[in-house]
Design a protein around this motif. Sequence first.
Motif, PDB file in Angstrom:
ATOM      1  N   PHE A 266       0.027  20.587 -12.658  1.00 13.43           N
ATOM      2  CA  PHE A 266      -0.243  21.927 -12.155  1.00 13.43           C
ATOM      3  C   PHE A 266       0.941  22.556 -11.432  1.00 13.43           C
ATOM      4  CE2 PHE A 266      -4.484  19.654 -11.796  1.00 13.43           C
ATOM      5  CZ  PHE A 266      -4.872  20.021 -13.069  1.00 13.43           C
ATOM      6  N   GLY A 267       2.053  21.851 -11.356  1.00 11.33           N
ATOM      7  CA  GLY A 267       3.231  22.396 -10.709  1.00 11.33           C
ATOM      8  C   GLY A 267       4.427  21.520 -10.991  1.00 11.33           C
ATOM      9  N   ASN A 268       5.586  22.016 -10.594  1.00  7.99           N
ATOM     10  CA  ASN A 268       6.818  21.261 -10.745  1.00  7.99           C
ATOM     11  C   ASN A 268       7.507  21.251  -9.383  1.00  7.99           C
ATOM     12  OD1 ASN A 268       9.610  20.455 -12.097  1.00  7.99           O
ATOM     13  ND2 ASN A 268       8.053  20.366 -13.714  1.00  7.99           N
ATOM     14  N   ALA A 269       8.701  20.736  -9.314  1.00  5.46           N
ATOM     15  CA  ALA A 269       9.348  20.597  -8.011  1.00  5.46           C
ATOM     16  C   ALA A 269      10.857  20.618  -8.165  1.00  5.46           C
ATOM     17  CB  ALA A 269       8.910  19.305  -7.333  1.00  5.46           C
ATOM     18  N   ASP A 270      11.540  20.989  -7.078  1.00  9.13           N
ATOM     19  CA  ASP A 270      12.991  21.037  -7.030  1.00  9.13           C
ATOM     20  C   ASP A 270      13.537  19.819  -6.294  1.00  9.13           C
ATOM     21  OD1 ASP A 270      13.254  23.584  -8.296  1.00  9.13           O
ATOM     22  OD2 ASP A 270      12.660  24.548  -6.423  1.00  9.13           O
ATOM     23  N   PRO A 271      14.807  19.497  -6.497  1.00  4.39           N
ATOM     24  CA  PRO A 271      15.416  18.419  -5.718  1.00  4.39           C
ATOM     25  C   PRO A 271      15.204  18.630  -4.221  1.00  4.39           C
ATOM     26  CG  PRO A 271      16.897  19.114  -7.463  1.00  4.39           C
ATOM     27  CD  PRO A 271      15.752  20.080  -7.478  1.00  4.39           C
ATOM     28  N   GLY A 272      14.940  17.541  -3.522  1.00  4.65           N
ATOM     29  CA  GLY A 272      14.671  17.619  -2.093  1.00  4.65           C
ATOM     30  C   GLY A 272      13.198  17.710  -1.749  1.00  4.65           C
ATOM     31  N   ALA A 273      12.346  17.871  -2.759  1.00  7.66           N
ATOM     32  CA  ALA A 273      10.909  17.990  -2.494  1.00  7.66           C
ATOM     33  C   ALA A 273      10.353  16.680  -1.955  1.00  7.66           C
ATOM     34  CB  ALA A 273      10.164  18.383  -3.771  1.00  7.66           C
ATOM     35  N   VAL A 274       9.416  16.820  -1.025  1.00  6.05           N
ATOM     36  CA  VAL A 274       8.694  15.678  -0.475  1.00  6.05           C
ATOM     37  C   VAL A 274       7.212  15.923  -0.716  1.00  6.05           C
ATOM     38  CG1 VAL A 274       8.148  14.347   1.602  1.00  6.05           C
ATOM     39  CG2 VAL A 274      10.462  15.236   1.254  1.00  6.05           C
ATOM     40  N   ASP A 294      -8.266   7.581  -8.027  1.00  2.00           N
ATOM     41  CA  ASP A 294      -8.126   9.020  -8.208  1.00  2.00           C
ATOM     42  C   ASP A 294      -7.090   9.503  -7.202  1.00  2.00           C
ATOM     43  OD1 ASP A 294      -9.789  11.461  -9.550  1.00  2.00           O
ATOM     44  OD2 ASP A 294      -9.095  12.037  -7.560  1.00  2.00           O
ATOM     45  N   MET A 295      -6.053  10.185  -7.671  1.00  2.00           N
ATOM     46  CA  MET A 295      -4.944  10.573  -6.802  1.00  2.00           C
ATOM     47  C   MET A 295      -4.592  12.034  -6.978  1.00  2.00           C
ATOM     48  SD  MET A 295      -2.370   7.315  -7.215  1.00  2.00           S
ATOM     49  CE  MET A 295      -2.933   6.204  -8.493  1.00  2.00           C
ATOM     50  N   ALA A 296      -4.142  12.638  -5.870  1.00  2.00           N
ATOM     51  CA  ALA A 296      -3.674  14.025  -5.877  1.00  2.00           C
ATOM     52  C   ALA A 296      -2.287  14.072  -5.262  1.00  2.00           C
ATOM     53  CB  ALA A 296      -4.633  14.920  -5.107  1.00  2.00           C
ATOM     54  N   LEU A 297      -1.352  14.688  -5.976  1.00  7.76           N
ATOM     55  CA  LEU A 297       0.039  14.844  -5.537  1.00  7.76           C
ATOM     56  C   LEU A 297       0.230  16.278  -5.064  1.00  7.76           C
ATOM     57  CD1 LEU A 297       3.036  13.559  -5.660  1.00  7.76           C
ATOM     58  CD2 LEU A 297       3.200  14.762  -7.847  1.00  7.76           C
ATOM     59  N   ARG A 298       0.629  16.433  -3.793  1.00  6.40           N
ATOM     60  CA  ARG A 298       0.800  17.769  -3.209  1.00  6.40           C
ATOM     61  C   ARG A 298       2.173  17.907  -2.567  1.00  6.40           C
ATOM     62  NH1 ARG A 298      -4.770  16.907  -2.445  1.00  6.40           N
ATOM     63  NH2 ARG A 298      -6.052  18.708  -3.051  1.00  6.40           N
ATOM     64  N   ASP A 299       2.690  19.115  -2.563  1.00  9.78           N
ATOM     65  CA  ASP A 299       3.919  19.404  -1.845  1.00  9.78           C
ATOM     66  C   ASP A 299       3.642  19.286  -0.355  1.00  9.78           C
ATOM     67  OD1 ASP A 299       5.778  21.380  -0.354  1.00  9.78           O
ATOM     68  OD2 ASP A 299       6.752  21.150  -2.299  1.00  9.78           O
ATOM     69  N   ALA A 300       4.404  18.447   0.332  1.00  8.91           N
ATOM     70  CA  ALA A 300       4.132  18.193   1.749  1.00  8.91           C
ATOM     71  C   ALA A 300       4.352  19.434   2.605  1.00  8.91           C
ATOM     72  CB  ALA A 300       5.014  17.048   2.247  1.00  8.91           C
ATOM     73  N   ALA A 301       5.269  20.310   2.215  1.00  5.54           N
ATOM     74  CA  ALA A 301       5.585  21.482   3.029  1.00  5.54           C
ATOM     75  C   ALA A 301       4.574  22.604   2.861  1.00  5.54           C
ATOM     76  CB  ALA A 301       6.984  21.985   2.683  1.00  5.54           C
ATOM     77  N   THR A 302       4.077  22.793   1.643  1.00  6.65           N
ATOM     78  CA  THR A 302       3.201  23.944   1.366  1.00  6.65           C
ATOM     79  C   THR A 302       1.756  23.562   1.088  1.00  6.65           C
ATOM     80  OG1 THR A 302       3.630  23.875  -1.022  1.00  6.65           O
ATOM     81  CG2 THR A 302       5.178  25.126   0.349  1.00  6.65           C
ATOM     82  N   GLY A 303       1.504  22.290   0.775  1.00  5.29           N
ATOM     83  CA  GLY A 303       0.164  21.871   0.388  1.00  5.29           C
ATOM     84  C   GLY A 303      -0.174  22.179  -1.052  1.00  5.29           C
ATOM     85  N   GLN A 304       0.772  22.748  -1.817  1.00  5.83           N
ATOM     86  CA  GLN A 304       0.496  23.097  -3.214  1.00  5.83           C
ATOM     87  C   GLN A 304       0.152  21.846  -4.016  1.00  5.83           C
ATOM     88  OE1 GLN A 304       3.883  24.561  -5.385  1.00  5.83           O
ATOM     89  NE2 GLN A 304       2.744  24.801  -7.301  1.00  5.83           N
ATOM     90  N   LEU A 305      -0.918  21.950  -4.818  1.00  2.68           N
ATOM     91  CA  LEU A 305      -1.303  20.854  -5.701  1.00  2.68           C
ATOM     92  C   LEU A 305      -0.337  20.810  -6.878  1.00  2.68           C
ATOM     93  CD1 LEU A 305      -3.471  18.649  -6.318  1.00  2.68           C
ATOM     94  CD2 LEU A 305      -4.656  20.396  -7.674  1.00  2.68           C
TER      95      LEU A 305
END
Length: 326
Positions: A266-274, A294-305
């Motif tokens: 549901f999303g992608n990420a840039d270098p440096g993403a946590v 069952d796992m969910a991966l979210r951007d730690a800074a924004t909460g984006q799934l």
Amino acid sequence: MTTVHPAPGAPATAADGLSRHVVVAPGMCSGGSLVFGRIGDWTWEAVSESCRMNVHAARTADGDPAYLSFYYFHVRGGDVVHPHGLTFGDELRVDSRTFQFGSQSVITLHRLAPAGLDLPDGPLDPAEVYAHPHPDCLYAENFNRWIARTTAGSNQGLAQVTPPGFTYQDLPVLPNAHSPRSLVGRARATGSFHPDGPPGFHEAGRTQTYPYALDVVRDLNGAGLMYFASYFAVFDTMLLRLWRSLGRTDGQFLRRKVLDQKIGYFGNADPGAVFTVTVRRWTRTGAPGTEVADMALRDAATGQLIAVTAIETSLDPGRDPWPTTT
């Protein structure tokens, strides 16, 4: 080694699919994500052949790169062929077939069978994949959508596109009963393939949360996007952390048998993403050797799934007993 030819017993038209004789090499077998990367390569090859275009060099109408991204990847392991059960020299027959799924996406189905297995003639039938799978075979379902960057150098805000030359109209249509749109849509809305738990399982232990920093060495592909197969590796890394916290051994992890795995992208990420990864675990009632994570991966800074997965695994508890810690 891979030999590609039209599906046995089928007319030699691209829409009828491809069949490959594959000798498993080191680059497609491991306890990790290698086999999923190879299946994804076969998807791009099948779409290129079926749609009569070079998927690897696709461009938007403005001349920018267009990518056939993975939106949903589903794999079901068989008794003989399963994701982490392959080794050097195994011989497989791989049948692939691509279906139209709107003007911006396609569904590609794959069957990985032991070489020499008696299988029906003709192109791969969706009814076999979804309703009557052969117990010895691995089946994979890939739902891909065309995307392009909206900002140069950024993997945020990727847009759906249709590159010129994408000729999908002659592809067969996947029956609506097999469409994964609703399943993936619910997973995106709820952040889980099993928001209420999988039927026949009971929850085991508390929800765990782990951090993960994007690894620019492993997780990015040649286009600078987070590689679809690296999502498998990230989730497996989190599963291994959970297993170790339960007192399980790395040997047990490597012997795990993946019965079923789904990933929604549901999303992608840039270098440096946590990221933060939440992990929930269930065990099958009456069969403690079978579990679902069952796992969910979210951007730690924004909460984006970013992605979700559900992994059903089995390991013979009599061979290397699991501790009862939960």
